[in-house]
Design a protein around this motif. Structure first.
Motif, PDB file in Angstrom:
ATOM      1  N   SER A   1       0.833  -1.199   0.000  1.00  0.00           N
ATOM      2  CA  SER A   1       0.000   0.000   0.000  1.00  0.00           C
ATOM      3  C   SER A   1       0.866   1.247   0.000  1.00  0.00           C
ATOM      4  O   SER A   1       0.556   2.234  -0.665  1.00  0.00           O
ATOM      5  CB  SER A   1      -0.955  -0.015   1.200  1.00  0.00           C
ATOM      6  OG  SER A   1      -0.283   0.411   2.353  1.00  0.00           O
ATOM      7  N   LEU A   2       1.975   1.188   0.684  1.00  0.00           N
ATOM      8  CA  LEU A   2       2.923   2.303   0.635  1.00  0.00           C
ATOM      9  C   LEU A   2       3.390   2.524  -0.791  1.00  0.00           C
ATOM     10  O   LEU A   2       3.377   3.622  -1.326  1.00  0.00           O
ATOM     11  CB  LEU A   2       4.140   1.974   1.521  1.00  0.00           C
ATOM     12  CG  LEU A   2       4.204   2.627   2.900  1.00  0.00           C
ATOM     13  CD1 LEU A   2       5.450   2.163   3.615  1.00  0.00           C
ATOM     14  CD2 LEU A   2       4.169   4.141   2.775  1.00  0.00           C
ATOM     15  N   ASN A   3       3.754   1.401  -1.314  1.00  0.00           N
ATOM     16  CA  ASN A   3       4.229   1.417  -2.684  1.00  0.00           C
ATOM     17  C   ASN A   3       3.176   1.982  -3.629  1.00  0.00           C
ATOM     18  O   ASN A   3       3.467   2.795  -4.515  1.00  0.00           O
ATOM     19  CB  ASN A   3       4.547  -0.023  -3.079  1.00  0.00           C
ATOM     20  CG  ASN A   3       5.823  -0.053  -3.897  1.00  0.00           C
ATOM     21  OD1 ASN A   3       6.298   1.011  -4.270  1.00  0.00           O
ATOM     22  ND2 ASN A   3       6.341  -1.223  -4.129  1.00  0.00           N
ATOM     23  N   HIS A   4       1.978   1.580  -3.376  1.00  0.00           N
ATOM     24  CA  HIS A   4       0.837   2.002  -4.191  1.00  0.00           C
ATOM     25  C   HIS A   4       0.713   3.530  -4.196  1.00  0.00           C
ATOM     26  O   HIS A   4       0.639   4.172  -5.257  1.00  0.00           O
ATOM     27  CB  HIS A   4      -0.408   1.356  -3.586  1.00  0.00           C
ATOM     28  CG  HIS A   4      -1.672   1.632  -4.325  1.00  0.00           C
ATOM     29  ND1 HIS A   4      -2.513   2.633  -3.970  1.00  0.00           N
ATOM     30  CD2 HIS A   4      -2.227   1.033  -5.391  1.00  0.00           C
ATOM     31  CE1 HIS A   4      -3.551   2.650  -4.790  1.00  0.00           C
ATOM     32  NE2 HIS A   4      -3.389   1.661  -5.669  1.00  0.00           N
ATOM     33  N   ASN A   5       0.747   4.107  -2.994  1.00  0.00           N
ATOM     34  CA  ASN A   5       0.617   5.568  -2.900  1.00  0.00           C
ATOM     35  C   ASN A   5       1.821   6.275  -3.516  1.00  0.00           C
ATOM     36  O   ASN A   5       1.682   7.297  -4.182  1.00  0.00           O
ATOM     37  CB  ASN A   5       0.471   5.990  -1.431  1.00  0.00           C
ATOM     38  CG  ASN A   5      -0.942   5.723  -0.957  1.00  0.00           C
ATOM     39  OD1 ASN A   5      -1.857   5.669  -1.776  1.00  0.00           O
ATOM     40  ND2 ASN A   5      -1.102   5.531   0.339  1.00  0.00           N
ATOM     41  N   THR A   6       3.009   5.716  -3.244  1.00  0.00           N
ATOM     42  CA  THR A   6       4.226   6.305  -3.806  1.00  0.00           C
ATOM     43  C   THR A   6       4.133   6.344  -5.322  1.00  0.00           C
ATOM     44  O   THR A   6       4.468   7.342  -5.973  1.00  0.00           O
ATOM     45  CB  THR A   6       5.454   5.465  -3.411  1.00  0.00           C
ATOM     46  OG1 THR A   6       5.288   5.004  -2.095  1.00  0.00           O
ATOM     47  CG2 THR A   6       6.723   6.272  -3.554  1.00  0.00           C
ATOM     48  N   ILE A   7       3.661   5.255  -5.856  1.00  0.00           N
ATOM     49  CA  ILE A   7       3.558   5.180  -7.318  1.00  0.00           C
ATOM     50  C   ILE A   7       2.592   6.249  -7.846  1.00  0.00           C
ATOM     51  O   ILE A   7       2.889   6.958  -8.801  1.00  0.00           O
ATOM     52  CB  ILE A   7       3.078   3.785  -7.737  1.00  0.00           C
ATOM     53  CG1 ILE A   7       4.162   2.744  -7.441  1.00  0.00           C
ATOM     54  CG2 ILE A   7       2.741   3.747  -9.227  1.00  0.00           C
ATOM     55  CD1 ILE A   7       3.664   1.326  -7.469  1.00  0.00           C
ATOM     56  N   LEU A   8       1.448   6.367  -7.150  1.00  0.00           N
ATOM     57  CA  LEU A   8       0.465   7.345  -7.600  1.00  0.00           C
ATOM     58  C   LEU A   8       1.043   8.757  -7.578  1.00  0.00           C
ATOM     59  O   LEU A   8       0.839   9.542  -8.516  1.00  0.00           O
ATOM     60  CB  LEU A   8      -0.787   7.289  -6.715  1.00  0.00           C
ATOM     61  CG  LEU A   8      -1.774   6.166  -7.044  1.00  0.00           C
ATOM     62  CD1 LEU A   8      -2.926   6.155  -6.063  1.00  0.00           C
ATOM     63  CD2 LEU A   8      -2.291   6.332  -8.467  1.00  0.00           C
ATOM     64  N   THR A   9       1.778   9.076  -6.497  1.00  0.00           N
ATOM     65  CA  THR A   9       2.393  10.397  -6.425  1.00  0.00           C
ATOM     66  C   THR A   9       3.395  10.562  -7.559  1.00  0.00           C
ATOM     67  O   THR A   9       3.478  11.618  -8.202  1.00  0.00           O
ATOM     68  CB  THR A   9       3.145  10.574  -5.091  1.00  0.00           C
ATOM     69  OG1 THR A   9       2.691   9.616  -4.158  1.00  0.00           O
ATOM     70  CG2 THR A   9       2.987  11.975  -4.558  1.00  0.00           C
ATOM     71  N   LEU A  10       4.153   9.503  -7.754  1.00  0.00           N
ATOM     72  CA  LEU A  10       5.160   9.540  -8.823  1.00  0.00           C
ATOM     73  C   LEU A  10       4.498   9.854 -10.171  1.00  0.00           C
ATOM     74  O   LEU A  10       4.956  10.715 -10.921  1.00  0.00           O
ATOM     75  CB  LEU A  10       5.853   8.185  -8.918  1.00  0.00           C
ATOM     76  CG  LEU A  10       7.219   8.033  -8.234  1.00  0.00           C
ATOM     77  CD1 LEU A  10       7.664   6.588  -8.315  1.00  0.00           C
ATOM     78  CD2 LEU A  10       8.233   8.951  -8.913  1.00  0.00           C
ATOM     79  N   ILE A  11       3.410   9.132 -10.431  1.00  0.00           N
ATOM     80  CA  ILE A  11       2.728   9.309 -11.723  1.00  0.00           C
ATOM     81  C   ILE A  11       2.221  10.744 -11.863  1.00  0.00           C
ATOM     82  O   ILE A  11       2.374  11.377 -12.906  1.00  0.00           O
ATOM     83  CB  ILE A  11       1.541   8.338 -11.853  1.00  0.00           C
ATOM     84  CG1 ILE A  11       2.031   6.886 -11.846  1.00  0.00           C
ATOM     85  CG2 ILE A  11       0.775   8.591 -13.143  1.00  0.00           C
ATOM     86  CD1 ILE A  11       0.920   5.866 -11.890  1.00  0.00           C
ATOM     87  N   THR A  12       1.639  11.267 -10.780  1.00  0.00           N
ATOM     88  CA  THR A  12       1.090  12.615 -10.851  1.00  0.00           C
ATOM     89  C   THR A  12       2.182  13.634 -11.122  1.00  0.00           C
ATOM     90  O   THR A  12       1.953  14.645 -11.767  1.00  0.00           O
ATOM     91  CB  THR A  12       0.391  12.985  -9.524  1.00  0.00           C
ATOM     92  OG1 THR A  12       0.025  11.779  -8.855  1.00  0.00           O
ATOM     93  CG2 THR A  12      -0.812  13.835  -9.773  1.00  0.00           C
ATOM     94  N   LYS A  13       3.393  13.349 -10.615  1.00  0.00           N
ATOM     95  CA  LYS A  13       4.477  14.312 -10.795  1.00  0.00           C
ATOM     96  C   LYS A  13       5.159  14.205 -12.162  1.00  0.00           C
ATOM     97  O   LYS A  13       5.985  15.046 -12.507  1.00  0.00           O
ATOM     98  CB  LYS A  13       5.521  14.123  -9.677  1.00  0.00           C
ATOM     99  CG  LYS A  13       5.076  14.777  -8.363  1.00  0.00           C
ATOM    100  CD  LYS A  13       6.160  14.697  -7.326  1.00  0.00           C
ATOM    101  CE  LYS A  13       5.691  15.341  -6.024  1.00  0.00           C
ATOM    102  NZ  LYS A  13       6.550  14.921  -4.896  1.00  0.00           N
TER     103      LYS A  13
END
Length: 759
Positions: A14-26
């Motif tokens: 789940s951490l990874n999941h959120n990190t990825i989402l932030t990454l994508i948005t950036k």
DNA sequence: ATAGGGTTAG
């Protein structure tokens, strides 16, 4: 795996999941997105709907639709947000088919569309004018309750208007809780576009009741709509009303109303609008300048037209095109051509319209070779011809029976997928008919996917031109069975076909049916056809009665038809009446004098023949070749008066050749005169010489009487008008025709006819 | 998130 391990894994994921989402948005570029994407695949998150939705959205933003789509289609559990980016941007880019593909995919995976997606699908149906699909989407909206949304309603109104289904549009509009200006304007202009003046005005006048305040777009849409349906006076009326009711007309209103004024040739109104343009300071609007030039051109005010063009601050291509068209419309083809050449050197960016209008003005004013040449230059300039270009070029080929070029143009249309255009099809039919290839004309006609009135008329007149009355009638009937109403031109062709083929009764029936069945009042050209129909059948008195009792003033064509019939039947008394009328109506037309002299000659009134020749000289036609022809005819008559024809032949030939040379030297126009050159001296042959129309008639007789002996002389060059060519070519049906020196379009045919009659 | 209007060539 124990519980603790499982929890750790979950937290990690789940951490990874959120990190990825932030990454994508950036992510700020395509390459970054691709890097993150590959990372996602590596760590096994490619089935995550939330993450993949973000990726789809990014790829869509970068217009990588194929990529976005493959992600969408590979997603095991897509939701509405997986579809939204692609549906929205495909709709925004007007990729209507693609939008509908995505929409049906959405439905097939059982996702419920929302009020944001549905309008995109509806817009796609509007863009494709896909009424049936649109109705289905509407039905779907009703069952799901989505159609109650005001955005969905508005897009439904728009869609039905685009599909010309005004009844449906009005129904949806009527149910709207908050009817908006945009939907209302679309509805009103939709009615105007269909020419439904009553409903357009009715809905327009409901504005106050509905609490709608029309804006300039509403007014302008109404004006343009009326323009498109040919309701020009309504368009002008609305413009007037707009101004009198205190709404400010903007640049769009003015450039919309001007074409209506042009078509009405209402110069008074045009000048008013022009002053309005100056007052409001719209003088630098290029659209308005073009429309003003067009208006002055159509109202035959060429000086004003040029003044507007010269007064413009910058050289605009649209204004230039309008000027070229305006000049040639007013017969100033040479000036148009000069301007065109000048502009061509100055600015190298002429567009299709520029080239096409130049081609059009050439082919309409007898400059057919020039039209072909300009078409060639246009291709060298790498400007792509379109269907309009082709439909302007083909008449040039047909006018000079340039079959080779006509065929080349045909091939060009085939290669460039222009054959489905109804105008191109009609022009091709016409061209082949004009080149004597009626069977090819028919093939083109049969293969047309969509036919309008012009297509049917082209085929009917083609058959009529070739004297094939039964075929002309067949097409005429076919046209009506297909639901196409006949117009004045259709009847002119059918009647002239009946007249040529001697179908007197049938022609009479068609003529009577015009007003009784079709609600068309016969025009002067139809009366001319009837006179020649009756005249050809020897019913000269009936023909004369028809002229005496017709409700409109008979013109030269009508009297000319009577005179020709009198010539055929050697009727002197009526012939003199007709000729005298014609001498009043068109004193300078040599044909009338020649016809009358023929009638006198066939009645052995040789002194009268001489008198007619003197009349010609009196009105200044002494230099006309026809005058000399009358003279030579007299002499030929004397020569032929002897018992034995044949001994005189060399002398006749000599005279004819001399005359032919005289005609050539005096610069007689090749358009209307038939000239013989290089006649090989062959004994016992009688050569036809004369006015092209008469020659065409004789060749037509040959054509309808296949038994008539046809003798061949080699290397005869003929310059004549298209009627000669048609009859000539069809009279040689089945024989080889050689076209040498095709570049100059002088047709060398192996063979010429000769027959017992001569004029 | 969606919607309405302009010139010149057949």
């Amino acid at each position: 795996m124990n519980a603790r391990q499982a929890q750790t894994l979950h937290v990690f994921n789940s951490l990874n999941h959120n990190t990825i989402l932030t990454l994508i948005t950036k992510s700020t570029s395509l390459s970054q997105t691709q890097q993150i994407h590959s990372y996602i695949i590596k760590i096994g998150h490619s089935n995550d709907t939330h993450i993949t939705n973000k990726l789809i959205s990014l790829y869509t933003n970068y217009h990588h639709f194929a990529y976005a789509q493959s992600l969408l289609y590979s997603l095991p559990n897509p939701n509405i947000f997986s579809f939204k980016p692609l549906i929205h941007s495909s709709s925004k880019l007007n990729l209507f088919n693609y939008t509908l593909v995505l929409f049906s995919r959405l439905l097939s995976v059982s996702i419920l569309p929302d009020v944001h997606v549905l309008p995109s699908a509806i817009k796609a149906c509007a863009g494709l004018s896909a009424f049936k699909v649109g109705k289905q989407v509407h039905g779907y909206g009703l069952t799901t309750g989505l159609a109650l949304d005001s955005f969905v309603e508005a897009s439904l109104v728009h869609m039905y208007v685009k599909c010309d289904q005004l009844g449906c549009a009005r129904k949806v509009f009527g149910k709207m809780l908050e009817p908006d200006v945009v939907s209302w304007s679309a509805l009103v202009s939709g009615y105007a576009k269909l020419g439904d003046v009553g409903n357009a005005k009715m809905v327009f006048d409901q504005a106050g009741k509905l609490g709608i305040d029309p804006n300039s777009v509403s007014w302008n849409g109404l004006i343009t709509g009326f323009n498109q349906s040919g309701c020009y006076s309504e368009a002008v009326l609305m413009f007037r009303r707009m101004n009198s009711e205190g709404y400010r007309s903007d640049g769009t209103s003015i450039s919309s109303v001007l074409p209506a004024i042009s078509d009405l040739e209402d110069i008074k109104m045009g000048v008013q609008v022009h002053t309005h343009v100056i007052k409001m300071g719209f003088e630098s609007d290029n659209c308005i300048i073009s429309a003003l030039i067009d208006m002055y051109g159509k109202c035959r005010c060429t000086p004003e037209m040029s003044r507007v063009f010269e007064g413009a601050e910058e050289m605009d291509l649209g204004a230039f095109n309008a000027l070229v068209a305006g000049l040639s419309r007013n017969g100033l083809v040479d000036e148009a051509f000069k301007l065109f050449k000048k502009f061509k050197c100055k600015v190298k960016e002429l567009n299709v319209v520029s080239w096409t209008s130049m081609i059009s003005s050439c082919s309409q004013h007898g400059k057919d070779l020039e039209a072909l040449e300009i078409f060639r230059e246009m291709q060298l300039a790498r400007v792509r011809p379109n269907s309009v270009t082709i439909s302007c070029l083909l008449p040039a080929c047909g006018n000079i029976a340039a079959l080779v070029h006509g065929k080349a143009t045909h091939c060009f249309s085939l290669r460039n997928c222009l054959l489905d255009d109804a105008y191109v099809g009609s022009a091709l039919t016409d061209m082949y008919a004009n080149c004597g290839r009626i069977q090819l004309a028919r093939v083109i006609f049969d293969r047309m996917p969509v036919r309008n009135l012009v297509c049917w008329n082209a085929m009917i007149s083609g058959y009529a031109m070739h004297g094939k009355a039964n075929e002309a009638i067949e097409i005429f009937n076919l046209m009506q069975r297909s639901g196409q109403k006949a117009d004045f031109i259709s009847f002119t062709s059918v009647l002239s076909a009946c007249s040529q083929a001697g179908l007197t009764e049938q022609g009479q029936q068609y003529f009577d049916s015009m007003s009784k069945v079709h609600g068309l009042e016969a025009r002067v050209e139809h009366y001319a056809c009837m006179v020649s129909l009756l005249g050809r059948a020897g019913k000269l008195k009936e023909a004369y009665n028809m002229i005496s009792t017709m409700p409109i003033e008979p013109d030269a064509c009508v009297w000319g038809a009577l005179l020709s019939s009198c010539r055929t039947h050697r009727n002197l008394s009526l012939g003199e009446i007709a000729a005298n009328k014609l001498f009043e109506l068109e004193p300078k037309n040599p044909g009338n004098y020649i016809l009358l002299s023929n009638i006198y000659a066939s009645n052995n009134r040789w002194n009268e023949v001489d008198r007619v020749r003197d009349m010609m000289k009196h009105v200044g036609l002494s230099k006309n070749p026809g005058c000399s022809w009358i003279e030579i005819k007299n002499k030929v008559h004397m020569l032929l008066a002897g018992d034995d024809l044949h001994p005189q032949m060399p002398q006749i030939m000599e005279k004819l050749r001399k005359l032919s040379m005289d005609m050539k030297n005096s610069g007689v126009s090749h358009d209307t005169e038939f000239v013989l050159h290089d006649v090989e001296e062959q004994d016992k042959e009688l050569i036809l010489c004369g006015h092209s129309e008469k020659l065409a008639v004789v060749l037509g007789i040959l054509n309808t009487n296949p038994g008539t002996p046809l003798r061949v002389i080699k290397n005869l060059r003929i310059c004549g008008d298209c009627h000669v060519f048609i009859k000539f070519i069809s009279s040689l049906e089945g024989r080889e025709i050689y076209v040498r020196d095709a570049n100059r379009f002088h047709h060398f045919y192996e063979g010429v006819c000769s027959c017992g009659d001569y004029w």
